[in-house]
Scaffold this motif. Structure first.
Motif, mmCIF file in Angstrom:
data_model
loop_
_atom_site.group_PDB
_atom_site.id
_atom_site.type_symbol
_atom_site.label_atom_id
_atom_site.label_comp_id
_atom_site.label_asym_id
_atom_site.label_seq_id
_atom_site.Cartn_x
_atom_site.Cartn_y
_atom_site.Cartn_z
ATOM 1 N N ASN A 23 117.533 69.029 13.214
ATOM 2 C CA ASN A 23 118.238 70.094 12.505
ATOM 3 C C ASN A 23 117.506 70.476 11.224
ATOM 4 N N PRO A 26 113.873 72.772 12.712
ATOM 5 C CA PRO A 26 113.916 73.377 14.057
ATOM 6 C C PRO A 26 112.737 74.322 14.261
ATOM 7 N N GLN A 33 111.137 79.921 20.334
ATOM 8 C CA GLN A 33 112.364 79.361 20.898
ATOM 9 C C GLN A 33 112.609 79.895 22.301
ATOM 10 N N LYS A 85 120.367 76.105 22.130
ATOM 11 C CA LYS A 85 121.047 75.240 21.171
ATOM 12 C C LYS A 85 122.512 75.618 21.059
ATOM 13 N N TYR A 91 120.725 66.564 16.206
ATOM 14 C CA TYR A 91 119.848 65.997 17.223
ATOM 15 C C TYR A 91 118.505 65.609 16.634
#
Length: 290
Positions: A23, A26, A33, A85, A91
């Motif tokens: 977190n 990221p 992404q 996500k 995580y």
């Protein structure tokens, strides 16, 4: 780890094949992404720990839902589809390659998944320790990236994998010299991976492991629930499914790539194992991301 110093003497941190995400750091680019959410074959080992929240991953066409204190690990060449996500998810994700693994002073049998369980559930004490180690690695690889000795990074990676190896085998037979069956099963899995497309006979595999065919059958049945032959076939079909997703090769050429002399036999075996033909499998694969 002193005895390993020669292996990484002079190695820079940014040359290590290890990456971590959380977190706190990221993936920043939306394009990156989106690209990373597409199905792909892993080139490294992958570990994700869910500190809090819930999320699902798809690994070799099987869904795995993770919640608090649960961890998923995957091996190179596995077919991997990460999810988008979710909200309120905490995580850690870790990737490291074979070269980095080779720098560690010990082996970690859980990484070849001998018990056929790619998720690990951590108890509260283990979860707390593992989160701390993940946090330290996160700091070393990002905040202190150019100030930390490679030896320290590898030491914490070794600690992390030791924790996970212990948790994987918890309440199972201990992996020690007395537990020869589990050790032999791990050797069997490694032989299968190494010689998969050569399709050695079960007799040849047994000889390589210094076992009788009856002993090999008993050991593989104990840990996989199937015979050595069925285990090998299942692994071949899994590899076929992986390659069908990412190759433009014909089914005939794929059969030859996997060591089959008769493409028609491969097609019949594929359909028997999966319930659909290889040609029916292909149209469902859409890697466009749309």
């Amino acid at each position: 780890m002193q005895e390993q110093k020669g292996k990484y003497e002079g190695l820079q941190n940014d040359e290590l094949g290890i990456k971590i995400r959380s977190n706190d750091n990221p993936y920043l680019s939306v394009d990156i992404q989106k690209k990373l959410l597409q199905p792909r074959r892993l080139s490294s080992y992958f570990i994700v720990l869910i500190e809090s929240g819930s999320i699902s991953y798809n690994l070799d066409l099987q869904d795995f839902t993770l919640t608090d204190g649960q961890l998923l690990f995957a091996m190179p060449n596995q077919l991997f589809t990460p999810p988008a996500k979710t909200d309120n998810l905490k995580y850690f994700k870790l990737l490291f390659d074979e070269n980095t693994l080779a720098l560690l002073p010990q082996q970690f049998p859980f990484l070849v998944n001998p018990l056929n369980a790619q998720t690990i559930v951590l108890d509260s004490a283990a979860k707390e320790r593992v989160i701390k180690v993940f946090g330290i690695l996160n700091q070393l690889l990002h905040l202190d990236k150019y100030e930390t000795d490679t030896e320290i990074i590898l030491a914490y990676l070794n600690t992390l994998l030791s924790e996970l190896n212990s948790a994987y085998f918890k309440n199972k037979e201990p992996l020690n010299p007395l537990n020869t069956n589990l050790s032999k099963f791990i050797e069997f899995k490694l032989v299968v991976e190494t010689y998969l497309t050569e399709q050695p006979s079960i007799n040849a595999i047994a000889e390589k492991l210094a076992l009788s065919t009856n002993s090999l059958y008993r050991i593989v049945k104990e840990y996989s629930g199937t015979s050595p032959k069925d285990y090998f076939i299942n692994r071949l079909i899994t590899e076929a499914q992986r390659r069908l997703r990412y190759s433009n090769t014909s089914i005939k050429d794929l059969a030859y790539e996997l060591g089959f002399n008769d493409p028609d036999y491969f097609s019949r075996l594929f359909k028997k194992s999966t319930g659909k033909s290889a040609s029916e499998f292909l149209p469902r694969q859409d890697l466009s991301g749309k």
